[in-house]
Design a protein around this motif. Structure first.
Motif, short mmCIF file in Angstrom:
data_model
loop_
_atom_site.label_atom_id
_atom_site.label_comp_id
_atom_site.label_asym_id
_atom_site.label_seq_id
_atom_site.Cartn_x
_atom_site.Cartn_y
_atom_site.Cartn_z
N SER A 1 -10.77 39.65 54.17
CA SER A 1 -11.68 38.46 53.83
C SER A 1 -13.30 38.69 53.82
O SER A 1 -13.46 39.80 54.21
N PRO A 2 -13.97 38.05 53.28
CA PRO A 2 -15.46 38.12 53.13
C PRO A 2 -15.91 38.47 54.74
O PRO A 2 -15.28 37.74 55.54
N GLY A 3 -16.59 39.59 54.91
CA GLY A 3 -17.28 39.77 56.04
C GLY A 3 -16.54 40.98 56.81
O GLY A 3 -16.74 41.56 57.64
N GLN B 1 -9.89 32.30 51.34
CA GLN B 1 -10.89 33.27 51.03
C GLN B 1 -10.39 34.77 51.06
O GLN B 1 -11.16 35.56 50.68
N ASP C 1 -18.59 42.04 51.24
CA ASP C 1 -19.63 41.35 51.69
C ASP C 1 -19.40 39.89 51.30
O ASP C 1 -19.69 38.79 52.21
N SER C 2 -18.74 39.55 50.10
CA SER C 2 -18.88 37.91 49.69
C SER C 2 -17.99 37.89 48.39
O SER C 2 -17.57 38.88 47.94
N LEU C 3 -17.55 36.51 48.17
CA LEU C 3 -16.71 36.40 47.06
C LEU C 3 -17.46 35.29 46.54
O LEU C 3 -18.00 34.44 46.84
N GLU C 4 -17.82 35.74 45.07
CA GLU C 4 -18.41 34.82 44.26
C GLU C 4 -17.80 34.59 42.97
O GLU C 4 -16.72 35.05 42.56
N ARG D 1 -17.67 41.35 46.31
CA ARG D 1 -18.51 42.14 46.28
C ARG D 1 -18.69 42.98 47.64
O ARG D 1 -18.38 42.62 48.50
#
Lengths: 145, 660
Positions: B523-525, B605, B538-541, B554
């Motif tokens: 998951s992000p993080g 997520q 880092d993140s999901l965009e 990312r």
């Protein structure tokens, strides 16, 4: 012995030795590395061996795909419209894997009749159907009518 | 209108190909000068009309003419122009037209560059190529017309090109691969012409060699591009799958490698002529077989297009004609052109033939593995598949045994050599290679991997033996510069190709042995470590591309706290077809590749994520590129140009500089 004959003899011996080696390698390579295709109907009928690598193909049953919440385990049913077999796979499924679509899975059949898949291949364009699956579906359609 | 013009041009091309295959051939037997002299013009005419036809199809694709069925099913108005153009060959009919186009390019090239050949030979060579063109033009026109219309129900937009194919790989891989694949038709045509004429000598080999080397180099490059494309596009991080279609291009390469080496023996020593001819037939037959396997859809493969059984039958019949016909011809004529077996066991001749034994065995084992499922199916034994373990089990040992001889080959003398001389020359390289093999593997993670050690020994032995050969070539030169200048381009080509092989060995074994692959839920993080790299999600965009929308994951990759790369993997959904595709994030490097691919979303997520670290991966392709460049370099050799500018002039000692 005449030198030319001797050379020919050596050439023949060399070819013999080398081809023996090659055939040996091929035989060794084939052992356990080839697997036979079974449609679900044959698996349910008990024709497929347990504990040996096989392939199975058919359509993924609509609504049968169950993903685990905490791992990459996926369970789905494969049917040839005559019988249905459950397959379990841990890993990332190919992009073209979808419910109601053709699929070929390779793996080992366990004691419960579940295919523990090590590989999942999905068709790769909207018209293409793996030949084994097409034939298996045709057969089961023919048997059903 | 324009598609009909294309269709017409293709029919005219068929007429020209028929004329090319009949008239000059007839002329060569009747000694009719005009008939033979017609061959080059017909060959160029063939090229022009196939090119017009191809241009018309490309025009239809570029201008979104969806009344053409092929365009409607394989293109879309949103597609970027480069992909619209490449979409021409991203389907069965169009790729066949590309096949014919490239065949006509080779035919025209032979017509243009081989003018100094004796006219009957040139006429026959072009006639044979014309015959092959007839077969494929008929195939295209009868079973897979690319210009078929969808009238009157013309769709307003196309159903899009398969997203897997929307890539620079489709633009370059098929043309280059076909250049190689089809290029063996030239070697084949030369072989058939030689059999027909009963004239097989060193000059035949000298004419055939540059063409064969070029085709081989293109094929090497084409296979390398295919491997690279599969690596980043299929989303799995594999670079070779022993897929039937990969094998279909790999078998002609293996046979072609054997051919390139046996041509060297034939040119330099006038030996094994009939064997070389047989190899040329074999290499091209494998190209045709490959076309059959790919185009008929009989095998399950990533390359299979939706199949139509009549097509398979057509190619199979054509294949039988070409192989059967040429082998019959060979059986009838080969005794007339054969040479006596007369060589010493310890000689470069013999080592080059040993190369043939290895490569031919490799070809046959791959062929067996590829056809085994078809064979069993035909015998009613069920549907088998042969997996990569089979191919690895037979192919890897063969190559491992080959390399020790490969180091000796270039150092050995023609005709007669001695073990004691080899010992003198090669003992040091051998010892150094063993030493490197014992030491170098320890530098990776401090553990000793025996396979890596073996690869290091083999690759460094090969590289050092090549260096040894270079040094002994320079031994008698006045200075290093002068000595280097005196060596011929074909010698440098040989050096480069063999060094490329050494580099590829390192790449293949190290990438296989040291790769780390992980499929996991992230998951992000979250972060995950594959020593010494730390992958942080880092993140999901959500991102939007020209004709797709995508989820983008990312990542930041660090090593010991220092930033290595920021990477973005995507899961794309193409708007026109609704197809989903994985776009892997790859950070390439000389010593390692980092690879991230997204699987499926799992709950909130979280995604299934594939992380890979693949050391030395790029070496595989770098090695293949070096091999291809080596093949191209040999073309610069003076002796081929000299043969061209003054075919009648004999230049004794022209090759004194030690070229193979």
């Amino acid at each position: 012995m005449h030198p030319v004959r001797k050379q020919r003899l050596l050439v023949v011996l060399f070819i013999l030795g080398f081809s023996t080696l090659a055939v040996g390698l091929v035989a060794y390579g084939l052992r356990g590395n080839i697997n036979l295709f079974f449609p679900p109907a044959d698996i349910v009928a008990g024709k497929a061996p347990l504990g040996q690598p096989i392939r199975m193909g058919g359509m993924v049953v609509e609504g049968s795909v169950i993903r685990s919440e905490d791992s990459l385990r996926v369970q789905f049913d494969v049917t040839d419209y005559a019988a249905t077999v459950t397959a379990v796979y841990v890993g990332i499924l190919p992009d073209l894997f979808a419910e109601g679509q053709g699929v070929v899975t390779a793996g080992v059949l366990d004691g419960q009749g579940v295919l523990q898949a090590s590989e999942v291949l999905a068709k790769h364009d909207e018209n293409y159907m793996p030949p084994e699956v097409a034939e298996a579906l045709q057969k089961s359609a023919g048997a059903g009518s | 209108m324009i598609p009909e013009l294309g269709h017409l041009a293709l029919i005219i091309a068929l007429g020209l190909a028929l004329a090319l295959s009949v008239i000059p051939m007839w002329g060569s037997y009747k000694n009719h000068f005009q008939a033979m002299a017609l061959a080059p013009s017909l060959a160029i005419g063939l090229f022009v009309f196939v090119a017009i036809s191809f241009g018309c199809l490309a025009h239809a694709f570029l201008n979104d003419d969806f009344s053409v069925s092929l365009v409607a099913t394989h293109s879309n108005s949103m597609l970027p122009s480069a992909f619209k153009f490449a979409a021409v060959w991203g389907n069965h009919e169009g790729s066949l037209l590309l096949w014919v186009l490239i065949l006509s390019i080779w035919t025209a090239a032979v017509a243009v560059f081989s003018t100094p050949l004796p006219l009957p030979v040139l006429a026959r060579v072009l006639a044979v190529m014309g015959f092959v063109a007839v077969g494929f033009l008929l195939f295209s026109l009868l079973t897979s017309n690319p210009f078929a219309r969808l009238l009157p129900s013309t769709p307003s937009d196309g159903s899009d090109l398969n997203p897997l194919l929307q890539d620079i790989g489709l633009v370059i891989h098929p043309p280059i691969l076909y250049m190689g694949y089809v290029g063996f038709s030239v070697a084949f045509a030369f072989a058939i012409a030689a059999l027909l004429g009963g004239r097989l000598d060193a000059s035949w080999a000298r004419w055939s060699r540059p063409w064969t080397n070029t085709a081989w180099a293109f094929l090497s490059l084409g296979i390398m591009l295919g491997s690279w494309w599969a690596y980043y596009e299929l989303g799995w991080g594999g670079w070779w799958f022993w897929d039937p279609v990969e094998n279909a291009s790999f078998m002609p390469w293996l046979a072609g490698t054997a051919l390139v080496h046996s041509l060297a023996v034939t040119e330099k020593r006038g030996l094994v002529k009939s064997w070389t001819v047989l190899l040329a037939i074999f290499a091209f037959s494998l190209s045709l077989l490959g076309t059959f396997l790919v185009r008929s859809g009989v095998l399950t493969s990533v390359h299979a297009f939706a199949a139509d059984p009549t097509r398979g039958v057509f190619i199979l019949v054509f294949l039988a004609c070409v192989i059967g016909g040429s082998l019959t011809l060979y059986a009838l004529r080969a005794p007339a052109v054969s040479s006596r077996i007369n060589f010493s066991w310890l000689s470069r001749d013999c080592l080059l033939l040993l190369n043939n034994v290895f490569f031919l065995t490799a070809t046959l084992t791959v062929l067996f593995g590829t056809l085994f499922p078809l064979l069993m199916d035909a015998l009613g034994q069920g549907k088998y598949s042969v997996g990569p373990p089979y191919f690895n089990a037979v192919f890897v040992p063969l190559m491992a045994v080959l390399v020790p001889f490969m180091g000796i080959g270039p150092n050995a003398r023609w005709k007669q050599d001695s073990v004691s001389r080899w010992q003198r020359e090669l003992l040091v390289p051998a010892l150094v290679a063993l030493l490197l093999g014992a030491v170098l593997p320890w530098f990776h993670a401090g553990e000793f991997n025996p396979w890596v050690a073996l690869a290091v020994v083999l690759a460094s032995w090969l590289a050092l033996a090549m260096l040894r050969d270079l040094l002994s070539k320079l031994r008698h030169a006045s200075g290093v510069g002068a000595g280097l200048r005196r060596l011929s381009p074909s010698y440098y080509g040989m050096q480069l190709a063999h060094l490329g092989f050494a580099v590829a060995i390192m790449g293949v074994v190290l990438a296989t042995q040291y790769s780390v692959e992980l499929d996991l839920k992230m998951s992000p993080g979250e972060s995950h470590e594959i020593a010494p790299y730390r992958f942080r999600f880092d993140s999901l965009e959500q991102v939007r591309g020209a004709n797709y929308v995508a989820d983008e994951a990312r990542f930041t990759v660090t090593r010991g706290g220092a930033l290595v790369a920021t990477m973005a993997a995507q899961k794309r959904r193409y708007l026109a077809s609704g197809q989903v595709m994985t776009e892997a994030a790859i950070d390439a490097g000389v010593f390692r590749d980092l690879f991230i691919a997204m699987g499926d979303p799992i709950g909130d997520q979280a995604w299934a994520i594939r992380l890979q670290v693949k050391p030395f991966l790029r070496w595989i392709w770098a090695g293949a590129i070096a091999m291809a460049l080596g093949g191209f370099l040999t073309l610069a050799d003076r002796r081929y140009r000299r043969a061209r500018s003054a075919a009648t002039l004999t230049l004794p000692g022209a090759n004194a500089s030690g070229a193979i």
